[in-house]
Design a protein around this motif. Structure first.
Motif, PDB file in Angstrom:
ATOM      1  N   LEU A  73      -8.420   9.889  12.416  1.00  0.00           N
ATOM      2  CA  LEU A  73      -9.496   8.839  13.478  1.00  0.00           C
ATOM      3  C   LEU A  73      -8.265   8.264  14.468  1.00  0.00           C
ATOM      4  CD1 LEU A  73     -11.761   7.365  10.888  1.00  0.00           C
ATOM      5  CD2 LEU A  73     -12.556   8.877  12.810  1.00  0.00           C
ATOM      6  N   LEU A  74      -7.172   7.746  13.975  1.00  0.00           N
ATOM      7  CA  LEU A  74      -6.337   7.050  15.003  1.00  0.00           C
ATOM      8  C   LEU A  74      -5.766   8.069  15.888  1.00  0.00           C
ATOM      9  CD1 LEU A  74      -4.241   5.210  12.389  1.00  0.00           C
ATOM     10  CD2 LEU A  74      -5.959   4.430  13.805  1.00  0.00           C
ATOM     11  N   ARG A  75      -5.614   9.368  15.751  1.00  0.00           N
ATOM     12  CA  ARG A  75      -5.235  10.185  16.552  1.00  0.00           C
ATOM     13  C   ARG A  75      -6.084  10.667  17.807  1.00  0.00           C
ATOM     14  NH1 ARG A  75      -1.989  13.824  12.026  1.00  0.00           N
ATOM     15  NH2 ARG A  75      -0.163  13.103  12.412  1.00  0.00           N
ATOM     16  N   GLY A  76      -7.426  10.427  17.289  1.00  0.00           N
ATOM     17  CA  GLY A  76      -8.543  10.838  17.960  1.00  0.00           C
ATOM     18  C   GLY A  76      -8.839   9.732  19.167  1.00  0.00           C
TER      19      GLY A  76
ATOM     20  N   VAL B 163       0.979  -1.239   0.028  1.00  0.00           N
ATOM     21  CA  VAL B 163       0.021   0.138   0.024  1.00  0.00           C
ATOM     22  C   VAL B 163       0.741   1.218   0.077  1.00  0.00           C
ATOM     23  CG1 VAL B 163      -1.858  -0.862   1.238  1.00  0.00           C
ATOM     24  CG2 VAL B 163      -0.185  -0.071   2.556  1.00  0.00           C
ATOM     25  N   ARG B 164       0.120   2.255  -0.510  1.00  0.00           N
ATOM     26  CA  ARG B 164       1.162   3.633  -0.620  1.00  0.00           C
ATOM     27  C   ARG B 164       1.346   4.209   0.801  1.00  0.00           C
ATOM     28  NH1 ARG B 164      -0.867   7.510  -2.908  1.00  0.00           N
ATOM     29  NH2 ARG B 164      -2.851   6.497  -3.631  1.00  0.00           N
ATOM     30  N   GLY B 165       0.310   3.973   1.649  1.00  0.00           N
ATOM     31  CA  GLY B 165       0.274   4.475   2.930  1.00  0.00           C
ATOM     32  C   GLY B 165      -1.166   4.709   3.563  1.00  0.00           C
ATOM     33  N   ILE B 166      -1.516   5.595   4.483  1.00  0.00           N
ATOM     34  CA  ILE B 166      -2.764   5.766   5.127  1.00  0.00           C
ATOM     35  C   ILE B 166      -3.377   7.287   4.829  1.00  0.00           C
ATOM     36  CG2 ILE B 166      -1.437   6.595   6.981  1.00  0.00           C
ATOM     37  CD1 ILE B 166      -3.563   4.986   8.838  1.00  0.00           C
ATOM     38  N   SER B 167      -4.769   7.125   4.614  1.00  0.00           N
ATOM     39  CA  SER B 167      -5.184   8.465   4.305  1.00  0.00           C
ATOM     40  C   SER B 167      -5.169   9.376   5.616  1.00  0.00           C
ATOM     41  CB  SER B 167      -6.589   8.033   3.902  1.00  0.00           C
ATOM     42  OG  SER B 167      -7.554   7.769   4.987  1.00  0.00           O
ATOM     43  N   ASP B 168      -5.443  10.725   5.190  1.00  0.00           N
ATOM     44  CA  ASP B 168      -5.383  11.640   6.294  1.00  0.00           C
ATOM     45  C   ASP B 168      -6.566  11.706   7.220  1.00  0.00           C
ATOM     46  OD1 ASP B 168      -3.070  12.959   5.177  1.00  0.00           O
ATOM     47  OD2 ASP B 168      -4.218  14.291   4.260  1.00  0.00           O
TER      48      ASP B 168
END
Length: 459
Positions: free
Chosen positions: A362-365, A352-357
């Motif tokens: 959501l992960l940070r929250g 995968v190229r990465g993770i969406s903003d």
């Protein structure tokens, strides 16, 4: 020997004795002068060659030994070790060494190492077999008792995390006991590995003991060992305890808060006296071991209510490290996400190229009650959920994080039961602040069974 000089006089009897010693010590030996003429030939070598020993003395070595190179070594002075030589339609293995006197070559000595290649092959196979067996036993022991992680494996750039890493690096330079505190899943064991690998004991073993995973009745024999015949069922030869096995290295006592009081007394004695006493032994065994202990429980509260000894608490916390929860270092989320994505892409052969903003937001929250371990499991799950997309999106994250709890699709009953069991364990652990002993009681299962399920579900 005379009284006024160091001259040694060898009579005929001494010479015969010397030859007897040579015959006894060497299976095959030949000595030639610098011209290649035989000066000595052992009887066993003559028998192997099929020649008469006495009549061979004085002959040129090429007349007696087929394909010999003794005369060449006597001329060039170059040693030849374990060389193949064809004799009587067979290959033997011999070594040839020049004889020097005052820096000048005066001859050469040849030694028959193996009368045929099969002898050498058999010995070689035997040696290889023994080496492989030794490597296996040493490999198994060191594989089970080695520190895998280094400080480079501790990912994070937040100020609070870098401060703890710097503190741990300073701790690694000493030999003092270390107490690592922190919530479950924060990486306490990784810190223990790293401290050992950075210490002067890095070449020694790193013995890991989960104090909560070993049944109470077996703890003493596991930690300190026992003598043969000390109790019914004791195996022949007795057993080496974990402290003895860690001699010269480090022992990591994980979940130290789960150690029963009677074992705390015995552990305190080991820390104070630097010696262990096996069950059934009449004496003690000195040990040189550094102790690193870890727990997610509040030991000060346990001391206050009498569940943990005050003297052991202070003996363990000579150097104390508090590993921060993921909630305290949320700025490290993106770095950790990228690290775990790279790790599991290699394992799962998924790109995968990465993770969406949006997904990262959501992960940070999220509160991350399971800390780093939960984040790692989340990233592995997200990669499993990816279909044709090349970016991790919010839809690939679990409902606890996105808040989007969709209707459960029909699945095999075994899967539903496993998930229900997993969630029940998580909920109970959270409610009891990670106390596994109380969790096992609440769930109506043994502590060992609880640990098996924790390992099964990767909690």
């Amino acid at each position: 020997m005379g009284n006024d000089d160091k001259t040694v006089i060898i009579d005929s009897h001494d010479e015969l004795l010397f030859r007897d010693i040579i015959e006894y010590a060497y299976d095959g030996l030949v000595v030639v002068d610098k011209e290649g003429y035989i000066q000595m030939l052992s009887q066993s070598y003559a028998d192997f060659l099929g020649v008469h020993q006495e009549s061979s003395i004085g002959k040129h070595v090429t007349e007696v030994i087929e394909n010999t190179r003794m005369h060449i070594v006597a001329k060039t002075g170059k040693q030849e070790t374990a060389e193949l030589q064809k004799v009587n339609n067979n290959y033997m293995i011999a070594s040839r060494t020049p004889i020097l006197k005052q820096g000048k070559i005066i001859g050469a000595v040849g030694k028959l190492l193996f009368k045929n290649v099969s002898q050498f092959t058999a010995l070689s196979k035997r040696i290889q077999s023994l080496e492989n067996e030794l490597k296996m036993y040493k490999g198994v022991f060191h594989e089970r008792n080695k520190a895998t992680y280094m400080f480079d494996h501790l990912i994070g750039n937040s100020t609070v995390f870098k401060d703890v890493k710097d503190q741990a690096k300073k701790v690694a330079k000493s030999d003092s006991n270390v107490l690592i505190l922190g919530q479950s899943g924060t990486g306490k064991e990784l810190f223990a590995h790293s401290i050992h690998n950075e210490s002067r004991r890095a070449m020694g073993v790193f013995v890991k003991v989960n104090c909560a995973a070993i049944p109470t009745e077996l703890l003493e024999s596991e930690l300190f060992g026992y003598e043969e015949g000390s109790f019914t069922g004791a195996k022949r030869g007795g057993k080496t305890g974990r402290f003895e096995a860690a001699n010269g290295g480090t022992i990591f006592l994980d979940e130290i808060g789960e150690l029963p009081l009677h074992m705390q007394v015995k552990l305190l004695r080991v820390l104070q006296e630097k010696e262990v006493e096996r069950i059934g032994a009449t004496g003690t065994i000195p040990v040189d071991v550094r102790v690193i202990a870890a727990t997610n429980r509040n030991l000060e509260e346990m001391v206050a209510i009498g569940e943990f000894r005050l003297d052991l608490f202070y003996r363990l916390k000579v150097m104390e490290i508090h590993v921060p929860s993921l909630n305290e270092r949320m700025e490290d989320i993106e770095m950790l996400v990228n690290y775990f994505l790279e790790k599991y892409q290699k394992i799962m052969k998924i790109r995968v190229r990465g993770i969406s903003d949006q997904a990262l937001h959501l992960l940070r929250g999220y509160s991350w009650p399971g800390n780093i371990r939960e984040l790692e499991n989340t990233m592995e799950r997200a990669l499993n959920m990816v279909d044709d997309e090349d970016v991790i999106e919010s839809k690939h994250l679990p409902g606890d994080i996105t808040g989007n709890h969709q209707a459960v699709s029909i699945r095999p009953l075994a899967k539903v039961l496993e998930e229900t069991e997993r969630n029940a364990i998580i909920a109970c652990l959270r409610q009891l602040n990670g106390n596994k002993t109380e969790t096992a009681k609440k769930l109506g299962i043994s502590r060992t069974a609880l640990y098996e399920k924790i390992n099964k579900y990767g909690l």
